[in-house]
Design an enzyme around this catalytic site. Sequence first.
Site, short mmCIF file in Angstrom:
data_model
loop_
_atom_site.label_atom_id
_atom_site.label_comp_id
_atom_site.label_asym_id
_atom_site.label_seq_id
_atom_site.Cartn_x
_atom_site.Cartn_y
_atom_site.Cartn_z
N HIS A 209 41.00 41.90 34.78
CA HIS A 209 41.26 40.56 35.21
C HIS A 209 42.29 40.52 36.03
CE1 HIS A 209 38.85 40.15 31.26
NE2 HIS A 209 38.17 39.36 32.09
S1 FES Z 1 43.61 41.50 32.28
FE1 FES Z 1 41.71 40.82 31.05
S2 FES Z 1 41.59 42.38 29.91
FE2 FES Z 1 43.33 43.17 31.07
#
Ligand code: FES
Length: 238
Positions: free
Chosen positions: A203
């Site tokens: 993410h």
């Molecule tokens: S940024 Fe979502 S799991 Fe690492």
Amino acid sequence: MPALTSTASTLVRTCARQQLPAVRASAAAMQKRSVTEVSNTSSFDSPFKGGTGASTTKIPNFGQYRNRGGETSNKVFQYFMVGSLGALSALGAKATVQDFLVNMSASADVLAQAKVEIDLASIPEGKNVIIKWRGKPVFIRHRTADEIKEAENTKWEALRDPQPDSDRVQKPEWLIMLGVCTHLGCVPIGEAGDFGGWFCPCHGSHYDVSGRVRKGPAPLNLEVPEYSFPEEEKVIIG
Ligand code: FES
């Protein structure tokens, strides 16, 4: 014939009437005699037989049922029984708890995995190593002098999870932390991201050269596990 029957009946009644007083006297005498015999031979002494001023309370004698050894011998037996049962119960409880704890404790192979020893001499400066410890990846970074300087000079007070670099390392050149993103648990990539540390592609979280989160959805810095340096070139994690 009816006249003969009537005569016979009258005759019987007359005889019975004449003998009735004698029969009554005989029955009374027999009754008196039997009462006298019973009162002479019976052992039952009724408290309700009357008499003026006689006490109606009569307590039986239980002497023959009494303990001949006295009160002390009774108590000794009771104490012995209570003590024995208590000791047996305690032994049973101890065995149960012991079995339970033995079953629950970690086996030898699990204990062996609880700690991991790493030879640091094999990790050159500026390189990362990933090892597995308790099923999780652990990052070991041999930091360069520039990385140490950058990590120490960062204004950590303004960071999302404020922490100085000195709180995250025991020796400035060795950065050791769990390789688990604090957002949802992906494994970040080393030497990547906007801050030269680690980047989580799941993410888009960015960590700096001290493993502190600088950008993205991760709420916390990468976790630092327990570790120690038993020797100059050795580290034990766990
Ligand atoms: S940024 Fe979502 S799991 Fe690492």
